[in-house]
Design a protein around this motif. Structure first.
Motif, PDB file in Angstrom:
ATOM      1  N   TRP A  53       0.826  -1.218   0.000  1.00 25.67           N
ATOM      2  CA  TRP A  53       0.000   0.000   0.000  1.00 25.67           C
ATOM      3  C   TRP A  53       0.857   1.263   0.000  1.00 25.67           C
ATOM      4  O   TRP A  53       0.562   2.229  -0.678  1.00 25.67           O
ATOM      5  CB  TRP A  53      -0.941   0.009   1.204  1.00 25.67           C
ATOM      6  CG  TRP A  53      -2.034  -1.012   1.094  1.00 25.67           C
ATOM      7  CD1 TRP A  53      -2.631  -1.419  -0.049  1.00 25.67           C
ATOM      8  CD2 TRP A  53      -2.623  -1.758   2.153  1.00 25.67           C
ATOM      9  NE1 TRP A  53      -3.573  -2.375   0.235  1.00 25.67           N
ATOM     10  CE2 TRP A  53      -3.603  -2.600   1.571  1.00 25.67           C
ATOM     11  CE3 TRP A  53      -2.445  -1.801   3.539  1.00 25.67           C
ATOM     12  CZ2 TRP A  53      -4.393  -3.472   2.316  1.00 25.67           C
ATOM     13  CZ3 TRP A  53      -3.222  -2.658   4.291  1.00 25.67           C
ATOM     14  CH2 TRP A  53      -4.186  -3.490   3.687  1.00 25.67           C
ATOM     15  N   PHE A  54       1.926   1.234   0.782  1.00 25.29           N
ATOM     16  CA  PHE A  54       2.757   2.438   0.883  1.00 25.29           C
ATOM     17  C   PHE A  54       3.492   2.720  -0.422  1.00 25.29           C
ATOM     18  O   PHE A  54       3.845   3.861  -0.699  1.00 25.29           O
ATOM     19  CB  PHE A  54       3.777   2.293   2.021  1.00 25.29           C
ATOM     20  CG  PHE A  54       3.203   2.620   3.379  1.00 25.29           C
ATOM     21  CD1 PHE A  54       1.933   3.144   3.506  1.00 25.29           C
ATOM     22  CD2 PHE A  54       3.954   2.409   4.524  1.00 25.29           C
ATOM     23  CE1 PHE A  54       1.403   3.438   4.745  1.00 25.29           C
ATOM     24  CE2 PHE A  54       3.427   2.704   5.769  1.00 25.29           C
ATOM     25  CZ  PHE A  54       2.150   3.218   5.879  1.00 25.29           C
ATOM     26  N   THR A  55       3.766   1.669  -1.212  1.00 21.67           N
ATOM     27  CA  THR A  55       4.517   1.907  -2.443  1.00 21.67           C
ATOM     28  C   THR A  55       3.597   2.062  -3.656  1.00 21.67           C
ATOM     29  O   THR A  55       4.077   2.322  -4.750  1.00 21.67           O
ATOM     30  CB  THR A  55       5.493   0.753  -2.723  1.00 21.67           C
ATOM     31  OG1 THR A  55       4.785  -0.472  -2.564  1.00 21.67           O
ATOM     32  CG2 THR A  55       6.672   0.788  -1.790  1.00 21.67           C
ATOM     33  N   ASP A  56       2.292   1.885  -3.451  1.00 22.51           N
ATOM     34  CA  ASP A  56       1.347   2.003  -4.561  1.00 22.51           C
ATOM     35  C   ASP A  56       1.270   3.463  -4.998  1.00 22.51           C
ATOM     36  O   ASP A  56       0.914   4.338  -4.211  1.00 22.51           O
ATOM     37  CB  ASP A  56      -0.031   1.501  -4.113  1.00 22.51           C
ATOM     38  CG  ASP A  56      -0.936   1.242  -5.304  1.00 22.51           C
ATOM     39  OD1 ASP A  56      -0.750   1.924  -6.327  1.00 22.51           O
ATOM     40  OD2 ASP A  56      -1.808   0.368  -5.201  1.00 22.51           O
ATOM     41  N   ALA A  57       1.633   3.709  -6.276  1.00 25.96           N
ATOM     42  CA  ALA A  57       1.683   5.099  -6.758  1.00 25.96           C
ATOM     43  C   ALA A  57       0.284   5.706  -6.832  1.00 25.96           C
ATOM     44  O   ALA A  57       0.129   6.924  -6.753  1.00 25.96           O
ATOM     45  CB  ALA A  57       2.350   5.142  -8.129  1.00 25.96           C
ATOM     46  N   LYS A  58      -0.747   4.843  -6.990  1.00 26.80           N
ATOM     47  CA  LYS A  58      -2.099   5.371  -7.165  1.00 26.80           C
ATOM     48  C   LYS A  58      -2.694   5.855  -5.841  1.00 26.80           C
ATOM     49  O   LYS A  58      -3.388   6.854  -5.797  1.00 26.80           O
ATOM     50  CB  LYS A  58      -3.001   4.291  -7.768  1.00 26.80           C
ATOM     51  CG  LYS A  58      -2.791   4.130  -9.263  1.00 26.80           C
ATOM     52  CD  LYS A  58      -3.737   3.106  -9.832  1.00 26.80           C
ATOM     53  CE  LYS A  58      -3.413   1.711  -9.360  1.00 26.80           C
ATOM     54  NZ  LYS A  58      -4.249   0.669  -9.921  1.00 26.80           N
ATOM     55  N   LEU A  59      -2.408   5.101  -4.788  1.00 31.72           N
ATOM     56  CA  LEU A  59      -2.990   5.464  -3.490  1.00 31.72           C
ATOM     57  C   LEU A  59      -2.271   6.672  -2.912  1.00 31.72           C
ATOM     58  O   LEU A  59      -1.057   6.806  -3.060  1.00 31.72           O
ATOM     59  CB  LEU A  59      -2.870   4.301  -2.508  1.00 31.72           C
ATOM     60  CG  LEU A  59      -3.662   3.051  -2.861  1.00 31.72           C
ATOM     61  CD1 LEU A  59      -3.333   1.959  -1.873  1.00 31.72           C
ATOM     62  CD2 LEU A  59      -5.143   3.347  -2.834  1.00 31.72           C
TER      63      LEU A  59
END
Lengths: 374, 296
Positions: free
Chosen positions: A134-140
Motif C-alpha cells: 500500500w505504501f509503495t502504490d503510486a495510485k494510493l
C-alpha cells in the motif's frame, strides 16, 4: 622494452597488505567465534556438573532426545512413598527421573520455539507485506507515510529486556495490570480483585502467555520487515506496474503476478533472517514470567541452553547446553538450505547446465581433431 | 461532445472516488497501528509519573506529578538493584568500544578484500559470507566455556573484542565499496607517495562515511540493547558491573516489585534515552534499514 623502473613498479606486489588488512578480522573471528563453535561441539560430548570435561560420547544427545518414562512404582520409590532396596537403586532411579525431565524440557522448549516463531512470523509478514504494497502504490495517496514508517519502526529500537519487563507490568494479573484494567472498563472482565476475581491470566496461563509473546515479537519486528520489503518493491522496475495497469490488471493481479514473484529474493532473505532470529529468541521468553523461575510454557531452546550453562551453582551443565546448541545448529542449517533450495532460480540453473553441455560437446568435437581447436 | 463527456466522465470520477475511499480506509488502519505501536510506551511514560495507588485505580491519559517522588522511592527501594547512572556508564563503555571496533575493522577487512589482489581473496570472502549465517546462540556454550577457562568472565573484554569480527557488516561495506570506491584513487595515492595504511585512513574512511554512519548506528543499537551476552559473561551479581538491560531484568526478578510506579519509572529511564536518540536519527535509521541493514 620496458625500462628498469617500469619493471620494478610492476614487480611490486601489494598482496601482503591484503593479508595484513584482513588478518585482525580472522584472528578475532578464530578466537571468539570459530573456536567457540568447535568448542561447543567438544563440550557436547563431555559430561555435566561435576563431570565437566570428561568424555561421555553421545550420552548428552541421548538424554535430550530419548524419552524416559518411569513406571508408577519407580516414581513412588523416587518420591520415597515406597521403600527402596539400596542406595544405589535410589541413585539410579533419581538419575533416570532427571533424564526424563531434561528430555521433556528440551522437547517442550523446541515446540515452544516453533509455535512462537510461526505465531509471530505469519501475522508479521502479512501485516508488513500489505503495508509495504500500500505504501509503495503510486495510485494510493495515504497522507503521512513518512510519519507512519517512523512510528512503526520505533518498537524495534527499544531494548528487548525493557520491553519484556514493561509488558510483564502491563499484563499483570493483579489489579495493577493495565490490560486487565482496560478490559474491565470495557466490560470484558467483571471483577479485578476479591474472591470471585475474573482476569485474563496473561502470565500464568499457557496460551495467553504465548499470545502475548507472539504479539510482542510481531510488534517489535513488523516495522523492520515492512521497510525492507518496501525497498524491495521500490527496486522493481516501475514500467512493469504501469504496463499492468494499462492492460487493466486489478491490484490483486498485480500483486500476485508482478510484486510477489519479483520480490521473492527479499522474501527469502526476510524468511531466513527471521527464522534464524526466531530460533534464537531469548530476551522476551526468558524475562516474561512472574517470580524467579522462567515460565516453562514459553521457554525456548535458547532459554534451555542458557539455563544449563548458567545454573547458578558451582558446576554448569555444559554438556546439555552444548548438545542442544549442536541440535539447534543442525536445524538452522537444514531450514536454511531447504529455503534456499525451494527458492533457487530454476531457469538460471537450467541455462547453466545447457551451457556446460554445449562446452562439453565442443570439447568432444575438438578431440576428434586431435585436440586442436578448429 | 457533451454527451461523450457524460459517458466518459462518469467512470473517471467514480475511479477517483474509489481511490480516495481506499486511501482513507488505509489511513485509518495505519492510525490504529500507530496507536498500537505507541500505546504501551505511552502508558509506561504516564504511569512513571503516577503513584502506585493511583495506578491500581485504573488508566490515565494525562501525566501526574509524582515522577520526582518515584525517582526518590526508586533510590530507596531499588538503590542496590537499579542505578541508572552506573547502568548508562557501563552500557556506554561497552557499546562505544564495541561499535568502534565493529565499524573500523569491518571497513579495514572490506578494504583489504576490495583493493588488493591476493591468492586467498575469494576464499576469504566466501568464508565471511558463510559464517554470516551461523547464529550467535549456537556458539554461546563454547564461548562461555572458553572464556571461563582463560579467566575472562566478569570482565568486559568478551563483550568488546568479538565485535571486531562482524561478517554481515563486512559484507555490507564490501558491496558499498564496489559501487562507490574506484581503485584508481588508491593508485593515485600510491603515486603521490602515500603509504597503504595512510591511504586507508585518510582517503578510504572519509569516502565511506555514509556506510560507516549507518552501520555505526545499527551496531550501537544492537550493543546497547544486548542482554544475552552480558548476562552470560558478567556472572557476579555486582550491580556496579551490570549493564542497563541487566539491571532491568534484575528488577523484574526481585520480589520488591510491589510499587509499580517505581517499576514503570525504572523502565522509562532505560527506554527514554534510546527513544530520544531515535527521534533525532530516525531518518538515517529508516534509510539504513531500507539499504538492507543488518537484522539482528
Amino acid at each position: 622494452m620496458a625500462s628498469a623502473a617500469q619493471r620494478r613498479i610492476k614487480s611490486i606486489s601489494y598482496a601482503k597488505y591484503g593479508y595484513i588488512f584482513i588478518l585482525p578480522f580472522f584472528l578475532v573471528y578464530f578466537f571468539f567465534q570459530l573456536w567457540p563453535l568447535i568448542n561447543t561441539f567438544i563440550v557436547s560430548f563431555q559430561g555435566n556438573g561435576a563431570e565437566t570435561g570428561e568424555f561421555v560420547g553421545l550420552e548428552n544427545f541421548k538424554h535430550l532426545l530419548k524419552k524416559v518414562t518411569l513406571t508408577t512404582e519407580e516414581n513412588r520409590k523416587v518420591l520415597g512413598i515406597l521403600p527402596v532396596e539400596s542406595d544405589a537403586e535410589y541413585q539410579e532411579l533419581a538419575a533416570k527421573k532427571m533424564q526424563g525431565a531434561i528430555h521433556d524440557d528440551f522437547i517442550r522448549s523446541f515446540k515452544n520455539t516453533l509455535v512462537l516463531w510461526f505465531g509471530n512470523f505469519i501475522p508479521q509478514i502479512a501485516l508488513s507485506l500489505s503495508l509495504a504494497v500500500w505504501f509503495t502504490d503510486a495510485k494510493l495517496k495515504i497522507p503521512g507515510k513518512g510519519f507512519f514508517k517512523v512510528i512503526m519502526y520505533m518498537p524495534n529500537i527499544i531494548t528487548a529486556a525493557s520491553v519484556a519487563v514493561l509488558f510483564m507490568s502491563l499484563c499483570s494479573e493483579s489489579k495493577y495490570g493495565a490490560f486487565n484494567q482496560l478490559f474491565h472498563s470495557l466490560g470484558i472482565v467483571d471483577e479485578l480483585e476479591g474472591p470471585d476475581r475474573d482476569v485474563v491470566k496473561f502470565v500464568t496461563n499457557k496460551w495467553p502467555a504465548r499470545f502475548v509473546i507472539m504479539f510482542i515479537q510481531t510488534w517489535m519486528w513488523f516495522g523492520n520487515t515492512m521497510i525492507m520489503l518496501m525497498s524491495g518493491i521500490m527496486g522493481i522496475n516501475p514500467s512493469l506496474f504501469e504496463a499492468a495497469s494499462i492492460d487493466g490488471a486489478s491490484s490483486g493481479q498485480v500483486f500476485r503476478k508482478i510484486t510477489l514473484p519479483l520480490l521473492s529474493p527479499i522474501m527469502v532473505y526476510t524468511l531466513v533472517t527471521s527464522m534464524i532470529g526466531g530460533l534464537q529468541m531469548f530476551d522476551i521468553p526468558y524475562l516474561y514470567h512472574a517470580g524467579n523461575v522462567p515460565n516453562k510454557e514459553v521457554s525456548t531452546v535458547a532459554v534451555f541452553i542458557y539455563g544449563h550453562f548458567h545454573t547458578g551453582q558451582k558446576y554448569q551443565n555444559y554438556g546439555y547446553s552444548g548438545a542442544a546448541s549442536v541440535l539447534l545448529f543442525m536445524v538452522t542449517l537444514l531450514l536454511g538450505s531447504i529455503t534456499f533450495y525451494m527458492n533457487r532460480d530454476v531457469d538460471a540453473i537450467a541455462k547453466k547446465k545447457q551451457r556446460k553441455k554445449l562446452a562439453k560437446q565442443v570439447k568432444a568435437q575438438n578431440k576428434q581433431f586431435g585436440g586442436l581447436s578448429v | 461532445m457533451s454527451k461523450m463527456k457524460s459517458v466518459y466522465g462518469q467512470p473517471k470520477d467514480n475511479y477517483m472516488f474509489k481511490i480516495r475511499l481506499k486511501s482513507g480506509i488505509l489511513f485509518f488502519w495505519c492510525l490504529i497501528l500507530t496507536i498500537i505501536c505507541v500505546l504501551p510506551i505511552y502508558i509506561l511514560v504516564i504511569n512513571a509519573t503516577r503513584l502506585d495507588t493511583d495506578i491500581a485505580g485504573g488508566l490515565a491519559i494525562v501525566p501526574d506529578k509524582y515522577l520526582g517522588r518515584n525517582i526518590r522511592a526508586m533510590k530507596q527501594n531499588f538503590g542496590n538493584l537499579f542505578k541508572p547512572l552506573i547502568g548508562y556508564r557501563n552500557s556506554a563503555i561497552i557499546t562505544v568500544s564495541a561499535t568502534f571496533l565493529t565499524v573500523f575493522f569491518s571497513a579495514l577487512t572490506a578494504y583489504g578484500i576490495h583493493v588488493y589482489e591476493f591468492k586467498l581473496k575469494e576464499v576469504s570472502y566466501t568464508v565471511i559470507l558463510l559464517i554470516m549465517m551461523v547464529p550467535t546462540q549456537v556458539t554461546a556454550t563454547g564461548f562461555l566455556n572458553f572464556m571461563a577457562k582463560i579467566g575472562l568472565v566478569d570482565t568486559y573484554w568478551p563483550l568488546i573484542l568479538p565485535a571486531a569480527a562482524a561478517p554481515a557488516i563486512v559484507f555490507f561495506m564490501r558491496s558499498y565499496m564496489k559501487s562507490s570506491f574506484p581503485l584508481d584513487i588508491v593508485e593515485a595515492a600510491r603515486i603521490d607517495g602515500s603509504g597503504e595504511f595512510r591511504t586507508f585512513l585518510t582517503i578510504a574512511i572519509p569516502m565511506m562515511k555514509p556506510a560507516i554512519a549507518v552501520q555505526a548506528i545499527f551496531a550501537f543499537v544492537a550493543n546497547w540493547n544486548n542482554f544475552y551476552t552480558p548476562s552470560m559473561i558478567l556472572l557476579s551479581s555486582k550491580t556496579e558491573q551490570k549493564t542497563l538491560p541487566m539491571m532491568i531484568s534484575s528488577i523484574q526478578a526481585s520480589d520488591k516489585t510491589s510499587d509499580l510506579g517505581v517499576v514503570y519509572t525504572c523502565i522509562a529511564l532505560s527506554i527514554v534515552p534510546i527513544i530520544i536518540a531515535y527521534v533525532l536519527l530516525s531518518r538515517y535509521i529508516i534509510a539504513g534499514v531500507a539499504l538492507g541493514g543488518v537484522k539482528e
